[in-house]
Scaffold this motif. Structure first.
Motif, PDB file in Angstrom:
ATOM      1  N   GLY A 280      32.150  50.969  29.828  1.00 41.22           N
ATOM      2  CA  GLY A 280      33.324  51.600  29.267  1.00 41.22           C
ATOM      3  C   GLY A 280      33.221  53.105  29.223  1.00 41.22           C
ATOM      4  N   ILE A 281      32.061  53.616  28.878  1.00 41.41           N
ATOM      5  CA  ILE A 281      31.891  55.050  28.719  1.00 41.41           C
ATOM      6  C   ILE A 281      31.833  55.754  30.068  1.00 41.41           C
ATOM      7  CG2 ILE A 281      30.269  56.815  27.889  1.00 41.41           C
ATOM      8  CD1 ILE A 281      29.744  55.063  25.493  1.00 41.41           C
ATOM      9  N   ILE A 282      31.282  55.115  31.094  1.00 38.18           N
ATOM     10  CA  ILE A 282      31.163  55.790  32.386  1.00 38.18           C
ATOM     11  C   ILE A 282      32.341  55.492  33.321  1.00 38.18           C
ATOM     12  CG2 ILE A 282      28.656  55.797  32.243  1.00 38.18           C
ATOM     13  CD1 ILE A 282      28.627  53.607  34.341  1.00 38.18           C
ATOM     14  N   GLY A 283      33.433  54.954  32.782  1.00 38.62           N
ATOM     15  CA  GLY A 283      34.672  54.905  33.538  1.00 38.62           C
ATOM     16  C   GLY A 283      34.987  53.612  34.259  1.00 38.62           C
ATOM     17  N   ILE A 284      34.063  52.655  34.286  1.00 40.73           N
ATOM     18  CA  ILE A 284      34.316  51.426  35.038  1.00 40.73           C
ATOM     19  C   ILE A 284      35.443  50.628  34.401  1.00 40.73           C
ATOM     20  CG2 ILE A 284      33.305  49.250  35.796  1.00 40.73           C
ATOM     21  CD1 ILE A 284      30.651  50.640  36.073  1.00 40.73           C
ATOM     22  N   ASP A 285      35.479  50.558  33.063  1.00 46.16           N
ATOM     23  CA  ASP A 285      36.569  49.858  32.377  1.00 46.16           C
ATOM     24  C   ASP A 285      37.925  50.455  32.739  1.00 46.16           C
ATOM     25  OD1 ASP A 285      34.674  48.320  31.191  1.00 46.16           O
ATOM     26  OD2 ASP A 285      35.298  48.701  29.132  1.00 46.16           O
ATOM     27  N   ASN A 286      38.028  51.767  32.674  1.00 47.46           N
ATOM     28  CA  ASN A 286      39.311  52.425  32.955  1.00 47.46           C
ATOM     29  C   ASN A 286      39.731  52.256  34.405  1.00 47.46           C
ATOM     30  OD1 ASN A 286      39.530  53.248  30.342  1.00 47.46           O
ATOM     31  ND2 ASN A 286      39.109  55.402  30.707  1.00 47.46           N
ATOM     32  N   GLY A 287      38.757  52.266  35.319  1.00 45.09           N
ATOM     33  CA  GLY A 287      39.090  52.034  36.713  1.00 45.09           C
ATOM     34  C   GLY A 287      39.648  50.640  36.935  1.00 45.09           C
ATOM     35  N   ALA A 288      38.999  49.645  36.336  1.00 45.04           N
ATOM     36  CA  ALA A 288      39.490  48.276  36.445  1.00 45.04           C
ATOM     37  C   ALA A 288      40.863  48.134  35.805  1.00 45.04           C
ATOM     38  CB  ALA A 288      38.494  47.309  35.804  1.00 45.04           C
ATOM     39  N   THR A 289      41.055  48.791  34.657  1.00 51.48           N
ATOM     40  CA  THR A 289      42.337  48.710  33.960  1.00 51.48           C
ATOM     41  C   THR A 289      43.463  49.329  34.775  1.00 51.48           C
ATOM     42  OG1 THR A 289      41.207  48.804  31.825  1.00 51.48           O
ATOM     43  CG2 THR A 289      43.547  49.337  31.853  1.00 51.48           C
ATOM     44  N   ALA A 290      43.216  50.497  35.368  1.00 48.57           N
ATOM     45  CA  ALA A 290      44.257  51.177  36.146  1.00 48.57           C
ATOM     46  C   ALA A 290      44.730  50.315  37.301  1.00 48.57           C
ATOM     47  CB  ALA A 290      43.727  52.522  36.659  1.00 48.57           C
ATOM     48  N   PHE A 291      43.805  49.701  38.015  1.00 44.48           N
ATOM     49  CA  PHE A 291      44.200  48.867  39.147  1.00 44.48           C
ATOM     50  C   PHE A 291      44.897  47.592  38.672  1.00 44.48           C
ATOM     51  CE2 PHE A 291      41.860  51.847  41.452  1.00 44.48           C
ATOM     52  CZ  PHE A 291      41.920  51.603  42.800  1.00 44.48           C
ATOM     53  N   ALA A 292      44.437  47.012  37.553  1.00 45.90           N
ATOM     54  CA  ALA A 292      45.091  45.806  37.030  1.00 45.90           C
ATOM     55  C   ALA A 292      46.504  46.119  36.570  1.00 45.90           C
ATOM     56  CB  ALA A 292      44.271  45.220  35.880  1.00 45.90           C
ATOM     57  N   VAL A 293      46.695  47.253  35.891  1.00 51.15           N
ATOM     58  CA  VAL A 293      48.032  47.651  35.448  1.00 51.15           C
ATOM     59  C   VAL A 293      48.933  47.907  36.648  1.00 51.15           C
ATOM     60  CG1 VAL A 293      49.326  49.503  34.319  1.00 51.15           C
ATOM     61  CG2 VAL A 293      47.307  48.536  33.214  1.00 51.15           C
ATOM     62  N   ALA A 294      48.379  48.502  37.716  1.00 47.61           N
ATOM     63  CA  ALA A 294      49.164  48.726  38.925  1.00 47.61           C
ATOM     64  C   ALA A 294      49.689  47.414  39.482  1.00 47.61           C
ATOM     65  CB  ALA A 294      48.321  49.450  39.976  1.00 47.61           C
ATOM     66  N   SER A 295      48.888  46.361  39.384  1.00 45.54           N
ATOM     67  CA  SER A 295      49.332  45.054  39.854  1.00 45.54           C
ATOM     68  C   SER A 295      50.425  44.485  38.959  1.00 45.54           C
ATOM     69  CB  SER A 295      48.136  44.094  39.915  1.00 45.54           C
ATOM     70  OG  SER A 295      48.552  42.811  40.339  1.00 45.54           O
ATOM     71  N   VAL A 296      50.289  44.682  37.643  1.00 50.58           N
ATOM     72  CA  VAL A 296      51.263  44.130  36.694  1.00 50.58           C
ATOM     73  C   VAL A 296      52.614  44.835  36.816  1.00 50.58           C
ATOM     74  CG1 VAL A 296      51.799  43.817  34.244  1.00 50.58           C
ATOM     75  CG2 VAL A 296      49.479  43.386  35.075  1.00 50.58           C
ATOM     76  N   VAL A 297      52.598  46.161  36.930  1.00 51.31           N
ATOM     77  CA  VAL A 297      53.864  46.908  36.968  1.00 51.31           C
ATOM     78  C   VAL A 297      54.446  47.005  38.369  1.00 51.31           C
ATOM     79  CG1 VAL A 297      53.166  48.262  34.964  1.00 51.31           C
ATOM     80  CG2 VAL A 297      52.735  49.167  37.247  1.00 51.31           C
ATOM     81  N   GLY A 298      53.732  46.452  39.366  1.00 50.06           N
ATOM     82  CA  GLY A 298      54.277  46.384  40.705  1.00 50.06           C
ATOM     83  C   GLY A 298      54.320  47.708  41.430  1.00 50.06           C
ATOM     84  N   MET A 299      53.257  48.471  41.350  1.00 48.37           N
ATOM     85  CA  MET A 299      53.210  49.769  42.028  1.00 48.37           C
ATOM     86  C   MET A 299      52.802  49.614  43.485  1.00 48.37           C
ATOM     87  SD  MET A 299      54.158  51.815  39.644  1.00 48.37           S
ATOM     88  CE  MET A 299      53.741  53.416  40.313  1.00 48.37           C
ATOM     89  N   GLY A 300      53.566  48.834  44.208  1.00 45.44           N
ATOM     90  CA  GLY A 300      53.326  48.697  45.636  1.00 45.44           C
ATOM     91  C   GLY A 300      52.163  47.788  45.985  1.00 45.44           C
TER      92      GLY A 300
END
Length: 359
Positions: A121-141
């Protein structure tokens, strides 16, 4: 007078604090088991069992623990059976698996970086996974499932962090600072995506940004269960290398450890475990920090407490989600908020007293 008979080999004593299983005369294979590790793991397993019973019993509708046990066997009142088996038990399983995966990934990453702050979480892996998962949910192409996108995002964040920390590898504070920067960028990207979609779509993606077991998917939970089982076996097989990697690189090489290969294996295992956990619950922060700290506090410093960290993470997640469900009932607080409230002071304590333990 020597009669040609060889003296009988004296039985080998186990070192203090260990049991010896197998051949005791030193001519065959034997296994040393640390007594304290067995006690700690049993204690954590019992605590997790009791927390699980409390989790299934407490809620908007409180249930008697005896009725809960009967319901697990499919007996008793049908409404109780439905509440336990269909509503609370799947969420409990998801909590145990995600907590165990976050904590296992955390202790692997901390050992790899030789730094107690180097959690996914602190070194960014959580946020990277979250950003890509959210992109899938909101349909960003994109059209991949959130679990597949979370894995892609975690790998991307890990590669970026490792690349930006060139010269220090996974060691030292440069790796931590690079990870914090990468995580901040992915966090900003997530907020930007949510700001550009409708309110209903943003609400659907909201659990992915704070961490919640409400958004769990049955397929993702099954995939996480398989991944955690395989990951634990692999981590247990790397236990000796993990212990040696806590020392300098020269020492590790002198003891026969292929340092670069082991680092790559540990890093990839941490990334996969984190991605699978985020695909189920979102970025539940601090579990990867608190779980390993509990395990190290209870265990001896001779070994990396892989099993104890996994059990501790599961226990923390279950208790945090139980608190979130019951503290302000019928209003439910996401588990990620609870772990952040608890983990913030814990992180400050670690920063103020870093010399108390080692990864």
């Amino acid at each position: 007078m020597f009669n040609g008979a060889m003296p009988a080999a004296s039985p080998l004593r186990a070192p203090d604090g260990y049991w010896r299983l197998g051949d005791r005369d030193g001519t065959g294979l034997s296994l040393l088991i640390e007594k304290r590790s067995v006690g700690v793991n049993m204690l954590l397993a019992v605590a997790l069992l009791l927390a699980s019973v409390a989790y299934l019993s407490l809620g908007t509708t409180a249930l008697d623990p005896r009725a809960v046990i009967q319901a697990l066997a499919g007996q008793g009142d049908m409404m109780t059976v439905f509440m336990v088996q269909e509503l609370r038990l799947p969420r409990l399983v998801a909590g145990c698996l995600t907590g165990g995966a976050f904590a296992l990934a955390g202790i692997l990453m901390q050992t790899l970086a030789r730094n107690r702050l180097a959690t996914p979480g602190i070194i960014g892996i959580d946020n990277g996974a979250t950003a890509f998962a959210v992109a899938s949910v909101v349909g960003m192409g994109v059209s991949l499932a959130p679990s597949a996108m979370a894995l892609t995002g975690a790998v991307t964040a890990a590669v970026l962090t490792f690349g930006l920390a060139t010269g220090s590898g996974t060691q030292g504070y440069r790796f931590i600072i690079a990870g914090i920067g990468v995580g901040a960028v992915f966090g900003a990207v997530t907020q930007l995506m949510l700001a550009r979609v409708g309110i209903d779509t943003a609400n659907a993606a909201y659990p992915w940004t704070v961490g919640s077991l409400n958004a769990r998917s049955g397929g993702s939970v099954q995939l996480l269960g398989i991944g955690l089982a395989v990951g634990f076996v692999l981590a247990f097989g790397l236990a000796r290398s993990l212990t040696i990697l806590r020392f300098s690189e020269a020492t590790a090489r002198g003891l026969g450890v292929s340092v670069n290969a082991r680092r790559f294996q540990i890093l990839m295992l941490s990334v996969v475990l984190t991605a699978l956990a985020v695909a189920v619950a979102g970025p539940v922060g601090m579990v990867g920090l608190i779980g390993p700290e509990i395990a190290r506090a209870l265990s001896t410093p001779r070994h990396v407490p892989v099993l104890a960290a996994t059990l501790s993470g599961a226990l923390v997640m279950v208790l945090a989600d139980l608190l979130g469900r019951t503290m302000m009932a019928p209003i439910e607080l996401p588990v990620g908020i609870i772990t952040a409230i608890v983990g913030g002071p814990w992180l400050l304590w670690i920063l103020m007293r870093p010399q108390r333990s080692r990864p």
